[in-house]
Design a protein around this motif. Structure first.
Motif, PDB file in Angstrom:
ATOM      1  N   ILE A 127      -5.362  -0.938  -5.464  1.00  0.00           N
ATOM      2  CA  ILE A 127      -4.289  -1.009  -4.479  1.00  0.00           C
ATOM      3  C   ILE A 127      -3.529   0.108  -4.283  1.00  0.00           C
ATOM      4  O   ILE A 127      -2.898   0.544  -2.920  1.00  0.00           O
ATOM      5  N   ALA A 128      -3.405   0.751  -5.371  1.00  0.00           N
ATOM      6  CA  ALA A 128      -2.635   2.254  -5.216  1.00  0.00           C
ATOM      7  C   ALA A 128      -3.407   3.286  -4.019  1.00  0.00           C
ATOM      8  O   ALA A 128      -2.349   3.631  -3.270  1.00  0.00           O
ATOM      9  N   ILE A 129      -4.431   3.366  -4.182  1.00  0.00           N
ATOM     10  CA  ILE A 129      -5.223   4.442  -2.968  1.00  0.00           C
ATOM     11  C   ILE A 129      -5.389   3.322  -1.938  1.00  0.00           C
ATOM     12  O   ILE A 129      -5.308   4.075  -0.817  1.00  0.00           O
ATOM     13  N   SER A 130      -5.850   2.268  -1.711  1.00  0.00           N
ATOM     14  CA  SER A 130      -6.269   1.538  -0.854  1.00  0.00           C
ATOM     15  C   SER A 130      -4.985   1.331   0.213  1.00  0.00           C
ATOM     16  O   SER A 130      -5.043   1.407   1.473  1.00  0.00           O
ATOM     17  N   LEU A 141      -9.583  -4.662  -0.628  1.00  0.00           N
ATOM     18  CA  LEU A 141      -9.513  -5.258   0.649  1.00  0.00           C
ATOM     19  C   LEU A 141      -7.967  -5.616   1.040  1.00  0.00           C
ATOM     20  O   LEU A 141      -7.607  -5.543   1.988  1.00  0.00           O
ATOM     21  N   ILE A 142      -7.399  -6.245  -0.063  1.00  0.00           N
ATOM     22  CA  ILE A 142      -5.922  -6.611   0.014  1.00  0.00           C
ATOM     23  C   ILE A 142      -4.880  -5.181   0.362  1.00  0.00           C
ATOM     24  O   ILE A 142      -4.276  -5.344   1.299  1.00  0.00           O
ATOM     25  N   GLY A 143      -5.403  -4.324  -0.523  1.00  0.00           N
ATOM     26  CA  GLY A 143      -4.499  -3.171  -0.279  1.00  0.00           C
ATOM     27  C   GLY A 143      -4.956  -2.582   1.117  1.00  0.00           C
ATOM     28  O   GLY A 143      -3.670  -2.031   1.759  1.00  0.00           O
ATOM     29  N   LEU A 144      -6.149  -2.495   1.765  1.00  0.00           N
ATOM     30  CA  LEU A 144      -6.624  -1.931   2.843  1.00  0.00           C
ATOM     31  C   LEU A 144      -6.032  -2.705   3.984  1.00  0.00           C
ATOM     32  O   LEU A 144      -5.768  -2.023   5.055  1.00  0.00           O
ATOM     33  N   THR A 145      -5.963  -3.898   3.752  1.00  0.00           N
ATOM     34  CA  THR A 145      -5.530  -4.659   4.981  1.00  0.00           C
ATOM     35  C   THR A 145      -4.152  -5.170   5.000  1.00  0.00           C
ATOM     36  O   THR A 145      -3.324  -4.924   5.711  1.00  0.00           O
ATOM     37  N   VAL A 146      -3.896  -6.408   4.215  1.00  0.00           N
ATOM     38  CA  VAL A 146      -2.845  -7.342   4.161  1.00  0.00           C
ATOM     39  C   VAL A 146      -1.674  -6.374   3.751  1.00  0.00           C
ATOM     40  O   VAL A 146      -0.658  -6.087   4.456  1.00  0.00           O
ATOM     41  N   ILE A 147      -1.630  -5.657   2.618  1.00  0.00           N
ATOM     42  CA  ILE A 147      -0.593  -4.650   1.980  1.00  0.00           C
ATOM     43  C   ILE A 147      -0.399  -3.533   2.826  1.00  0.00           C
ATOM     44  O   ILE A 147       0.771  -3.206   3.199  1.00  0.00           O
ATOM     45  N   ALA A 148      -1.525  -2.929   3.332  1.00  0.00           N
ATOM     46  CA  ALA A 148      -1.495  -1.607   4.148  1.00  0.00           C
ATOM     47  C   ALA A 148      -0.647  -2.171   5.331  1.00  0.00           C
ATOM     48  O   ALA A 148       0.450  -1.378   5.864  1.00  0.00           O
ATOM     49  N   PHE A 149      -0.891  -3.299   6.096  1.00  0.00           N
ATOM     50  CA  PHE A 149      -0.269  -3.522   7.248  1.00  0.00           C
ATOM     51  C   PHE A 149       1.089  -3.837   6.951  1.00  0.00           C
ATOM     52  O   PHE A 149       2.105  -3.852   7.788  1.00  0.00           O
ATOM     53  N   GLY A 150       1.560  -4.962   5.792  1.00  0.00           N
ATOM     54  CA  GLY A 150       2.596  -5.072   5.311  1.00  0.00           C
ATOM     55  C   GLY A 150       3.993  -3.954   5.225  1.00  0.00           C
ATOM     56  O   GLY A 150       4.912  -3.969   5.946  1.00  0.00           O
ATOM     57  N   THR A 151       3.187  -2.978   4.577  1.00  0.00           N
ATOM     58  CA  THR A 151       4.143  -1.704   4.263  1.00  0.00           C
ATOM     59  C   THR A 151       4.313  -0.766   5.466  1.00  0.00           C
ATOM     60  O   THR A 151       5.006   0.115   5.576  1.00  0.00           O
TER      61      THR A 151
END
Length: 325
Positions: A69-72, A218-228
């Protein structure tokens, strides 16, 4: 339960919109007050403020051992900033690009992304092991030394911006005029509201994504990246609406620089960040699309609606690839 998450998402979005509006107005006021160009303000104050959600997520992930999650989150946010946000802004209205962005900021973003690629993935790059390999396999590590290198580079970059600002006589003509105290208060309140809204959106989105059985990468690259990245999106759209195209460019490019040098750097200093094959591939993609955006920006010193549409298409294609790989 899903309905509750959706309601909180709406609350988070409202906080992001209002916070970004106040934040851009306060920042523009200070730019006008001190005769600092909107590009510089976008590259520093606005970029740092809108990158705070990524900082909170990535450092928390590093502390909890969720390296994927940290890198993605960093790579995914940069892809979203560059392709989706600038693309949407350009589709709304062709975005004029200042000379400094083309000659200094975007090239610097390319250089540090390549540096991040080599620091984090050099073992697999040397072995050439990208073919027929499990993308979840570990490829390398961003060590504490690498983290310190990133932070030092950011400090040097900011010093260079300050020197450039002192030499600049540019003024933000369209900026509102507030007192210094009120402008600072608006910036602080805007940042606080943006962070709160971003955290609400990320938490709700993550819970929904987890229920769908997505991987951490995938969560980090998509959902969390979009949210942040929502603060960057909303702030840039508000800047475009307020005729502050330079701030929109500075915000997105500046956020990408802060994400790699500050967020990834601080996360690695706190705890070395392991990087998998998937994130290495995403870093390579980030380098390539940043070069494409530089080419677009150099053409007539603006990003046209057609180019903006192509950027959105590139982002959508990359997300499809990330989901199916």
């Amino acid at each position: 339960m899903i309905i509750i998450y959706i309601l909180f998402l709406a609350v988070g979005m409202f906080a992001l919109i209002k916070g970004a509006d106040i934040f851009v107005s306060g920042s523009s006021s200070i730019a006008k007050m001190f005769n600092v160009s909107s590009l510089i303000i976008g590259l520093t104050i606005v970029a740092l403020g809108t990158s705070l959600p990524e900082l909170a997520v990535s450092t928390s992930a590093a502390l909890q051992g969720s390296n994927e999650i940290a890198i993605s989150n960093v790579v995914g946010s940069n892809l979203f900033n560059l392709l989706a946000i600038l693309g949407i802004c350009a589709v709304m209205k062709p975005v004029s690009v200042e000379n400094d962005a083309v000659t200094r900021d975007i090239p610097f973003s390319i250089i540090i992304t390549i540096l991040a690629l080599f620091i984090s993935c050099w073992p697999i790059l040397i072995n050439g092991g990208f073919v027929n390999i499990d993308v979840s396999q570990n490829a390398g590590t961003v060590t504490r030394t690498g983290g310190f290198i990133f932070v030092l580079l950011l400090a040097a970059y900011i010093v260079n911006l300050i020197i450039a600002a002192k030499k600049s006589n540019a003024e933000s003509e369209e900026a509102p005029s507030y007192s210094l105290l009120k402008s600072i208060a608006m910036i602080v309140f805007g940042i606080g509201t943006i962070i709160l809204g971003g955290q609400i959106v990320v938490y709700c989105a993550k819970e929904i994504a987890k229920a769908a059985g997505m991987s951490e990468t995938l969560i980090g690259l998509t959902v969390i990246a979009f949210g942040t990245s929502l603060p960057e999106l909303v702030t840039s759209l508000v800047a475009i609406k307020k005729q502050e195209a330079a701030m929109a460019i500075g915000n997105t490019i500046g956020s990408n620089i802060f994400n790699i040098l500050f967020i990834l750097g601080v996360s690695a200093i706190i705890k070395p960040v392991n990087v998998n094959i998937a994130s290495c591939i995403d870093l390579i993609i980030l380098v390539l699309v940043t070069i494409v955006v530089l080419v677009f920006a150099k053409s007539d010193r603006k990003i046209s609606r057609i180019e903006g549409g192509l950027m959105i298409l590139m982002y959508a294609t990359d997300m499809v690839y990330a989901i199916i790989r």
